[in-house]
Motif scaffolding. Structure first.
Motif, PDB file in Angstrom:
ATOM      1  N   TYR A 436     -18.613  55.171 -13.731  1.00 27.20           N
ATOM      2  CA  TYR A 436     -19.245  56.236 -12.941  1.00 27.20           C
ATOM      3  C   TYR A 436     -20.668  56.454 -13.433  1.00 27.20           C
ATOM      4  CZ  TYR A 436     -14.476  57.261 -11.421  1.00 27.20           C
ATOM      5  OH  TYR A 436     -13.218  57.165 -10.898  1.00 27.20           O
ATOM      6  N   THR A 437     -21.488  57.002 -12.535  1.00 33.49           N
ATOM      7  CA  THR A 437     -22.874  57.335 -12.841  1.00 33.49           C
ATOM      8  C   THR A 437     -23.074  58.843 -12.710  1.00 33.49           C
ATOM      9  OG1 THR A 437     -23.622  55.210 -11.962  1.00 33.49           O
ATOM     10  CG2 THR A 437     -25.287  56.934 -12.229  1.00 33.49           C
ATOM     11  N   LEU A 438     -23.673  59.443 -13.741  1.00 29.32           N
ATOM     12  CA  LEU A 438     -24.010  60.866 -13.701  1.00 29.32           C
ATOM     13  C   LEU A 438     -25.431  60.991 -13.158  1.00 29.32           C
ATOM     14  CD1 LEU A 438     -23.294  63.828 -14.512  1.00 29.32           C
ATOM     15  CD2 LEU A 438     -24.456  63.339 -16.687  1.00 29.32           C
ATOM     16  N   GLU A 439     -25.587  61.740 -12.082  1.00 27.51           N
ATOM     17  CA  GLU A 439     -26.904  61.967 -11.489  1.00 27.51           C
ATOM     18  C   GLU A 439     -27.326  63.415 -11.750  1.00 27.51           C
ATOM     19  OE1 GLU A 439     -27.225  60.948  -7.410  1.00 27.51           O
ATOM     20  OE2 GLU A 439     -26.767  58.826  -7.727  1.00 27.51           O
ATOM     21  N   SER A 444     -30.424  58.893 -11.582  1.00 28.77           N
ATOM     22  CA  SER A 444     -29.331  58.343 -12.390  1.00 28.77           C
ATOM     23  C   SER A 444     -29.662  58.540 -13.850  1.00 28.77           C
ATOM     24  CB  SER A 444     -29.147  56.850 -12.093  1.00 28.77           C
ATOM     25  OG  SER A 444     -28.757  56.662 -10.752  1.00 28.77           O
ATOM     26  N   ALA A 445     -28.802  59.267 -14.533  1.00 28.76           N
ATOM     27  CA  ALA A 445     -29.139  59.684 -15.892  1.00 28.76           C
ATOM     28  C   ALA A 445     -28.223  59.095 -16.948  1.00 28.76           C
ATOM     29  CB  ALA A 445     -29.101  61.205 -15.981  1.00 28.76           C
ATOM     30  N   ALA A 446     -26.970  58.823 -16.630  1.00 26.11           N
ATOM     31  CA  ALA A 446     -26.047  58.345 -17.651  1.00 26.11           C
ATOM     32  C   ALA A 446     -24.912  57.576 -16.976  1.00 26.11           C
ATOM     33  CB  ALA A 446     -25.491  59.507 -18.467  1.00 26.11           C
ATOM     34  N   ILE A 456     -13.612  62.526 -17.363  1.00 32.44           N
ATOM     35  CA  ILE A 456     -14.629  61.594 -17.823  1.00 32.44           C
ATOM     36  C   ILE A 456     -15.677  62.344 -18.634  1.00 32.44           C
ATOM     37  CG2 ILE A 456     -16.102  61.796 -15.764  1.00 32.44           C
ATOM     38  CD1 ILE A 456     -16.545  58.729 -16.025  1.00 32.44           C
ATOM     39  N   THR A 457     -16.272  61.677 -19.598  1.00 31.75           N
ATOM     40  CA  THR A 457     -17.290  62.302 -20.459  1.00 31.75           C
ATOM     41  C   THR A 457     -18.615  61.577 -20.324  1.00 31.75           C
ATOM     42  OG1 THR A 457     -16.630  60.926 -22.345  1.00 31.75           O
ATOM     43  CG2 THR A 457     -15.573  63.082 -22.137  1.00 31.75           C
ATOM     44  N   PHE A 458     -19.697  62.323 -20.457  1.00 29.91           N
ATOM     45  CA  PHE A 458     -21.044  61.777 -20.430  1.00 29.91           C
ATOM     46  C   PHE A 458     -21.853  62.367 -21.575  1.00 29.91           C
ATOM     47  CE2 PHE A 458     -19.824  61.449 -15.975  1.00 29.91           C
ATOM     48  CZ  PHE A 458     -20.234  60.159 -15.657  1.00 29.91           C
ATOM     49  N   GLU A 459     -22.828  61.628 -22.076  1.00 24.11           N
ATOM     50  CA  GLU A 459     -23.802  62.143 -23.030  1.00 24.11           C
ATOM     51  C   GLU A 459     -25.044  62.549 -22.251  1.00 24.11           C
ATOM     52  OE1 GLU A 459     -26.709  60.385 -26.443  1.00 24.11           O
ATOM     53  OE2 GLU A 459     -24.587  59.824 -26.601  1.00 24.11           O
TER      54      GLU A 459
END
Length: 576
Positions: A436-439, A444-446, A456-459
């Motif tokens: 997955y992509t965090l926007e 697009s950031a992470a 799901i986890t993101f930094e």
């Protein structure tokens, strides 16, 4: 240069010498290797055989060339007969017009009536060449009193009956019926005399080579005198195929239809049909080659052997796929993705390129028919539940089990206020194993891969502090995606909480503690120092040796930003 010297005798001699050298070089450089084959010194060998048929209406001579010297120039060849027929002396030469070859030679005598029945004649084979005449040893033959109305050009099958007319009273005492040039026991076949000795009857025996011509002969049992023989029939043996072991097949199966006896040698007259398609018989008949462009699930099946068309008692029936075989491995899937499934083998049912999900083209592949493990790629579908459907000339398949399609959805974000470098957890519709992509504000950031269904986890990347709208997109194998809903995220400004010790000597280890410091560099009086530890909440470095004693302000900053993101400590570091 004096050009008049070119015409001098010495110049002419040199020119001739030069030309000779060039011609000699060209001659030997262009010469090909010549292989000299020594002449064949072996003599041509020919052997006279007993006639194939000795009857007065069908006299057929036979010989065999066992070795042929190909270096001989053959001028003529054939049979020579010598003997007395009644009161007439006969010496006949029968030349054969066809080229001489090694092997068996047969010749039907055009005037058998000149040879009196019961009289012995001598005959031999001759080969006339430029080097001389080769002949076989003499042999003798006698014309028998058998009267046979031989049948030619029969087309027969194994087990069928042949009836031949003639004069056959009591011939079973003196003659055997054989189907070979040889008279061994295995080539003999039984026969019966019928119609008061006017006919004989026999069956085409098992074991004959199908697809070939066979000659049936009556051959005398007496081994002491000359062999008497009479051809009774010549027949081409057509093939018979065994019934298939089953009438139920998959689309990609191979059907095996063996011959009832020996091989049928490369004869185009033997063809198998399924439906309305005829193909030459072989040991590898693929069902798909017959029915690829034919509609239906049941097809008549059989063969033609050039004489008969045989339809098997049952039609070929295609095995249908089971609607319960299709199973989706994930509980739900995202639009435009590829995922694991198990189900019917596409090759067995010719479903390649015929799969749809939700009225959109889908791609269904299987890794192995034994495990039924495969994968399915679907289009950009709205949320819903869809069967997998496959349609071709033969089947209309609709799976009982449905594919649950759900777009990405965020139900919660935690924590909703964080620093750069912090880990945030999103809960919602996320599938284990997918990326997955965090926007953040359409950028697009992470990137991250889901390790637990629904979470799901993101930094958080390096970004300017502020309030943002974030959403998630999944990676799509077809190149298009549907983004999730948006949620709010506050990114806090990076802070320094403490520095210790605040009083130290050159070379001492200094620790900065704070939040959101990932990627930041520390400076003392605007001079960047080398870190020994860089973490989001802690930075450590040693005081450079070349700094003079005094009090210094500690700053941290990240030069990757296009804005001033410098953070300064409120307390000073004293170097003593």
């Amino acid at each position: 240069m004096n050009f008049s010297n070119l015409n001098s005798p010495l110049s002419k001699l040199r020119t001739r010498h030069y030309i000779c050298c060039v011609l000699t070089f060209l001659l030997f450089s262009c010469a090909k290797e010549v292989i000299i084959v020594p002449p064949d010194t072996n003599a041509t060998e020919v052997v006279i055989l007993s006639p194939e048929s000795n009857t007065s209406n069908n006299l057929i001579f036979s010989a065999e060339v066992r070795y042929l010297n190909n270096s001989d120039s053959i001028q003529s060849h054939g049979f020579i007969v010598d003997g007395i027929s009644g009161e007439t002396y006969i010496k006949k030469e029968y030349s054969i017009s066809t080229p001489l070859k090694a092997g068996r030679i047969t010749f039907k005598v055009p005037d058998p009536e000149i040879y009196k029945e019961g009289t012995y004649f001598l005959y031999k084979y001759f080969i006339n060449t430029k080097k001389g005449m080769y002949t076989s040893k003499l042999n003798q033959f006698v014309v028998s009193n058998l009267k046979v109305q031989a049948k030619d050009n029969l087309i027969m099958a194994i087990g069928e009956t042949v009836t031949v007319d003639g004069e056959f009273t009591n011939i079973e005492k003196n003659y055997d019926l054989v189907y070979s040039y040889y008279t061994y026991e295995e080539f003999k076949i039984p026969f019966e005399i019928i119609n008061a000795g006017k006919s004989i009857r026999f069956q085409i025996p098992e074991g004959l080579e199908q697809g070939n011509n066979v000659t049936f002969r009556l051959v005398s049992k007496d081994q002491k005198g000359p062999q008497l023989a009479a051809i009774v029939a010549n027949a081409f043996i057509v093939a018979k195929l065994s019934l298939p072991s089953t009438y139920s097949y998959y689309f990609n199966d191979v059907v095996n239809l063996p011959y009832t006896t020996k091989n049928y040698y490369d004869n185009n007259g033997l063809q198998v049909f399924i439906g309305n398609v005829f193909l030459k018989h072989s040991e590898y008949l693929r069902i798909s080659d017959f029915i690829l462009h034919q509609k239906g699930k049941s097809f008549p099946m059989g063969y033609t052997n050039g004489r008969d068309t045989v339809t098997f008692p049952q039609p070929l029936n295609l095995i249908e796929p089971d609607p319960n075989d299709f199973i989706v491995k994930p509980d739900y899937v995202h639009p435009g993705t590829t995922f694991e499934v198990s189900g019917p083998d596409p090759a067995k049912f010719n479903f390649y390129g015929y799969v749809t999900v939700g009225d959109k083209r889908a791609y269904y592949l299987q890794e192995g028919s034994a495990s039924k493990k495969g994968e399915l790629s679907i289009g950009d579908l709205p949320d819903g539940e869809y069967p997998m459907e496959m349609t071709n000339y033969h089947f209309s398949y609709k799976s009982n089990n449905k594919i649950k399609v759900r777009k990405v959805n965020i139900s919660s974000i935690s924590p909703s206020a964080s620093y750069t470098g912090d880990i945030i957890t999103l809960k919602g519709l996320f599938i284990k194993g997918r990326s997955y992509t965090l926007e953040i504000d359409k950028t697009s950031a992470a990137y991250s891969s889901c390790t637990t269904n629904g979470e799901i986890t993101f930094e958080i990347p390096l970004m300017k502090a502020g309030n943002y709208q974030v959403k998630v997109q999944h990676f799509s194998e077809i190149g298009s995606t549907r983004p999730s809903n948006t949620v709010s995220l506050e990114i806090k400004r990076t802070i320094i909480n403490s520095i210790y010790p605040l009083r130290a000597k050159s070379g001492s280890l200094i620790t900065i503690e704070g939040n959101g410091m990932n990627g930041y560099k520390a400076q003392i009086a605007d001079v960047e120092v080398r870190h020994t530890l860089s973490q989001n909440n802690k930075i450590q470095f040693k005081i450079p040796d070349d700094l003079p004693k005094g009090k210094y302000r500690i700053n941290i900053s990240d030069t990757a930003f296009d804005f001033d993101n410098t953070v300064s400590a409120t307390e000073y570091l004293e170097i003593y």
